[in-house]
Design a protein around this motif. Structure first.
Motif, short mmCIF file in Angstrom:
data_model
loop_
_atom_site.label_atom_id
_atom_site.label_comp_id
_atom_site.label_asym_id
_atom_site.label_seq_id
_atom_site.Cartn_x
_atom_site.Cartn_y
_atom_site.Cartn_z
N ILE A 192 0.89 60.96 34.59
CA ILE A 192 1.69 61.57 35.65
C ILE A 192 1.78 60.53 36.76
O ILE A 192 0.78 60.21 37.41
CB ILE A 192 1.01 62.84 36.20
N LEU A 193 2.97 59.96 36.97
CA LEU A 193 3.11 58.87 37.92
C LEU A 193 4.26 59.15 38.89
O LEU A 193 5.18 59.91 38.57
CB LEU A 193 3.39 57.55 37.19
N PRO A 194 4.21 58.53 40.06
CA PRO A 194 5.35 58.65 40.99
C PRO A 194 6.54 57.86 40.46
O PRO A 194 6.41 57.08 39.51
CB PRO A 194 4.80 58.06 42.29
N SER A 195 7.68 58.04 41.09
CA SER A 195 8.88 57.34 40.67
C SER A 195 8.80 55.86 41.02
O SER A 195 7.87 55.41 41.70
CB SER A 195 10.11 57.97 41.34
N GLY A 196 9.79 55.10 40.59
CA GLY A 196 9.77 53.65 40.74
C GLY A 196 9.74 53.15 42.16
O GLY A 196 9.36 52.01 42.41
N GLU A 197 10.16 53.96 43.13
CA GLU A 197 10.18 53.51 44.53
C GLU A 197 8.79 53.54 45.16
O GLU A 197 8.59 53.01 46.24
CB GLU A 197 11.12 54.40 45.35
N HIS A 198 7.84 54.16 44.51
CA HIS A 198 6.50 54.32 45.07
C HIS A 198 5.67 53.07 44.83
O HIS A 198 5.75 52.44 43.78
CB HIS A 198 5.83 55.53 44.41
N SER A 199 4.83 52.69 45.81
CA SER A 199 4.06 51.45 45.71
C SER A 199 3.09 51.46 44.53
O SER A 199 2.91 50.44 43.87
CB SER A 199 3.29 51.20 47.02
N VAL A 200 2.46 52.61 44.25
CA VAL A 200 1.51 52.68 43.14
C VAL A 200 2.22 52.41 41.82
O VAL A 200 1.73 51.65 40.97
CB VAL A 200 0.81 54.06 43.10
N ARG A 201 3.38 53.02 41.63
CA ARG A 201 4.14 52.82 40.38
C ARG A 201 4.55 51.35 40.24
O ARG A 201 4.46 50.77 39.15
CB ARG A 201 5.37 53.72 40.39
N ASP A 202 4.96 50.75 41.33
CA ASP A 202 5.38 49.35 41.30
C ASP A 202 4.23 48.43 40.93
O ASP A 202 4.35 47.56 40.06
CB ASP A 202 5.97 48.95 42.66
N ILE A 203 3.08 48.63 41.57
CA ILE A 203 1.90 47.80 41.28
C ILE A 203 1.47 47.98 39.83
O ILE A 203 1.18 47.01 39.12
CB ILE A 203 0.74 48.18 42.23
N LEU A 204 1.44 49.23 39.38
CA LEU A 204 0.99 49.53 38.03
C LEU A 204 1.94 48.93 36.98
O LEU A 204 1.49 48.33 35.99
CB LEU A 204 0.88 51.04 37.85
N GLN A 205 3.23 49.09 37.19
CA GLN A 205 4.19 48.59 36.21
C GLN A 205 4.18 47.07 36.13
O GLN A 205 4.32 46.49 35.05
CB GLN A 205 5.59 49.11 36.52
N ARG A 206 4.02 46.41 37.28
CA ARG A 206 3.96 44.95 37.26
C ARG A 206 2.75 44.47 36.46
O ARG A 206 2.86 43.55 35.64
CB ARG A 206 3.90 44.42 38.69
N ALA A 207 1.59 45.08 36.73
CA ALA A 207 0.38 44.68 36.03
C ALA A 207 0.47 44.95 34.54
O ALA A 207 0.08 44.11 33.71
CB ALA A 207 -0.83 45.40 36.63
N CYS A 208 0.97 46.11 34.17
CA CYS A 208 1.07 46.47 32.76
C CYS A 208 2.14 45.66 32.04
O CYS A 208 2.03 45.39 30.84
CB CYS A 208 1.33 47.97 32.61
N SER A 209 3.18 45.28 32.76
CA SER A 209 4.21 44.45 32.16
C SER A 209 3.66 43.07 31.79
O SER A 209 3.92 42.55 30.70
CB SER A 209 5.39 44.30 33.13
N VAL A 210 2.87 42.50 32.69
CA VAL A 210 2.25 41.20 32.42
C VAL A 210 1.30 41.30 31.24
O VAL A 210 1.24 40.41 30.38
CB VAL A 210 1.51 40.69 33.68
N ALA A 211 0.53 42.40 31.19
CA ALA A 211 -0.46 42.60 30.12
C ALA A 211 0.17 43.20 28.85
O ALA A 211 -0.54 43.39 27.86
CB ALA A 211 -1.59 43.50 30.61
N ARG A 212 1.46 43.50 28.90
CA ARG A 212 2.18 44.09 27.76
C ARG A 212 1.55 45.39 27.29
O ARG A 212 1.29 45.60 26.10
CB ARG A 212 2.27 43.08 26.61
N ILE A 213 1.28 46.23 28.27
CA ILE A 213 0.69 47.54 27.99
C ILE A 213 1.75 48.61 28.21
O ILE A 213 2.27 48.75 29.32
CB ILE A 213 -0.52 47.81 28.90
N PRO A 214 2.12 49.37 27.18
CA PRO A 214 3.14 50.42 27.35
C PRO A 214 2.57 51.61 28.12
O PRO A 214 1.39 51.95 27.99
CB PRO A 214 3.48 50.81 25.92
N LEU A 215 3.41 52.23 28.93
CA LEU A 215 2.99 53.40 29.70
C LEU A 215 3.67 54.64 29.14
O LEU A 215 4.89 54.67 28.96
CB LEU A 215 3.37 53.24 31.18
N ASN A 216 2.87 55.66 28.87
CA ASN A 216 3.38 56.92 28.36
C ASN A 216 3.49 57.91 29.52
O ASN A 216 2.57 58.69 29.78
CB ASN A 216 2.45 57.46 27.26
N VAL A 217 4.61 57.87 30.23
CA VAL A 217 4.81 58.72 31.41
C VAL A 217 5.38 60.06 30.95
O VAL A 217 6.53 60.14 30.51
CB VAL A 217 5.75 58.05 32.43
#
Length: 312
Positions: A192-217
Motif C-alpha cells: 500500500i503506497l502513496p501515489s507517484g507525487e509523494h516523496s516516499v514513493r519517489d525514494i522507494l521507486q528510485r531505490a528499487c529501480s536501481v536494485a531491479r526489485i519489482p513492486l507489487n502495489v
C-alpha cells in the motif's frame, strides 16, 4: 569560529565522548567530529585528547570551554535584551504542514505561538511537499515544513533532520523481521503506497529501480489515516516515515523496521520565502517551529530522526 563549533565542544566535554554527545543532541556523530576538527585546525591547537576511555579536554581545550560558556551566556543575554518585545510582534503567518506531521507538530506550534506572541495569528494549511514549496515560492504561504525540498531562488531552506523510512505491517510478523529489512523483502509483499507525487514513493521507486526489485502495489493511498486503515484491515504492507506511525508504535498497533541497509531516508526542512519585506512575525514563527521540531526529536517522539548540524 562559529557558535555551533563552540556548542559542539561544550557538549563533548560534558558527555565525555563524541558518541554520547551526538546521541544527547540527536545529531549524527560525523557532524560533531567535523566541527571539532575544523575548530582545532583554525586554532592550531588540540582541544581534546582521544583516549580509550573517551574524550578529555587538553589544557587549551579547558580554557576554550570555560570562555565559550561565558561567551554563549553573554550572547544569549544580549539577544534577549535587543529582541522586540513579544507583544510588539503582530500579524498573520500562514504555515504549511504535511499531513504526516500534523499530529506531532500542529498543537505544539499553535500553543507556543499563542503563548509567546499573542498578537500573531496562525493560519495552517496542509498539502504534499511539491504543493507546499510552490505555495511558499509564490507567497501563498509564508513557511512550510516539508521533505527533500528543491533549490529555488524564491525560497530559503533550513534543514532540520534526516529520518529513515520503515517497512510497516500489522501486528504478527515481527518474529520474521530482523533489525532492518533489505529492499529485496518488498518483492514478495502486497504493498500500500502513496501515489507517484509523494516523496516516499519517489525514494522507494528510485531505490528499487536501481536494485531491479519489482513492486507489487495493490493499493495507492495518499492519505495517512487511509493507509493505516488498510494496514489494520490486513490488505498489505507499507513503507512510511517514522513520524507517520509514531503514535501507532507506542500503542503497538503495527510492527515496523527500517527499510534497507543503510536505511532509506529523507531530509526534513523548513522552507520560507526570501523576500526582504517579510514580516517580523514570519521570522519568529519560523524560530518557534524549528525549536518545536528539535524538541520533538530530542524527546524521542520522532522515530529514528537525527537532527542536522545547522543553525538559524
Amino acid at each position: 569560529m562559529e557558535l555551533r563549533q563552540l556548542r559542539a565542544v561544550i557538549a563533548i566535554s560534558e558527555a565525555g565522548s563524541v558518541t554520547k554527545a551526538a546521541e544527547q543532541l540527536h545529531l549524527v556523530q560525523p557532524a560533531l567530529s567535523r566541527q571539532v576538527r575544523i575548530l582545532e585546525q583554525e586554532l592550531g591547537r588540540q582541544i581534546f585528547e582521544r583516549t580509550h576511555s573517551g574524550m578529555r579536554l587538553t589544557d587549551e581545550g579547558l580554557i576554550l570551554v570555560q570562555a565559550a560558556k561565558r561567551a554563549l551566556f553573554a550572547l544569549d543575554q544580549t539577544v534577549e535584551e535587543i529582541k522586540p518585545r513579544q507583544t510588539d510582534v503582530a500579524g498573520t503567518v500562514t504555515v504549511g504542514l504535511l499531513p504526516s506531521t500534523c499530529d506531532l507538530v500542529a498543537g505544539d506550534l499553535v500553543n507556543a505561538v499563542r503563548s509567546g506572541f499573542p498578537r500573531v495569528r496562525l493560519r495552517l494549511r496542509t498539502g504534499i511537499a511539491g504543493q507546499l514549496q510552490a505555495w511558499v515560492a509564490t507567497g501563498e504561504i509564508d513557511i512550510a515544513l516539508l521533505y527533500n525540498p528543491r533549490e529555488h531562488p524564491a525560497t530559503e531552506v533550513i534543514p532540520l533532520l534526516d529520518e529513515p523510512l520503515f517497512l510497516v505491517g500489522p501486528r504478527g510478523p515481527e518474529a520474521e523481521w530482523g533489525d532492518y529489512e533489505p529492499l529485496e523483502t518488498l518483492a514478495g509483499l502486497p504493498l500500500i503506497l502513496p501515489s507517484g507525487e509523494h516523496s516516499v514513493r519517489d525514494i522507494l521507486q528510485r531505490a528499487c529501480s536501481v536494485a531491479r526489485i519489482p513492486l507489487n502495489v495493490v493499493a495507492e493511498a495518499d492519505d495517512i489515516p487511509l493507509t493505516k486503515a488498510l494496514l489494520t484491515a490486513g490488505v498489505g504492507y507499507s513503507v512510511l516515515a517514522g513520524i507517520a506511525i509514531a503514535e501507532d508504535l507506542l500503542a503497538n498497533r503495527f510492527v515496523a523496521v527500517p527499510m534497507g541497509s543503510p536505511p532509506l531516508q529523507r531530509r526534513v526542512a523548513v522552507v520560507r520565502g526570501t523576500s526582504v519585506n517579510a514580516p517580523l512575525a514570519v521570522s519568529h514563527v519560523t524560530e518557534v517551529l524549528v525549536k518545536k521540531i528539535k524538541s520533538v526529536v530530542r524527546q524521542n517522539r520522532w522515530p529514528g530522526a537525527r537532527l542536522v548540524d545547522f543553525e538559524l
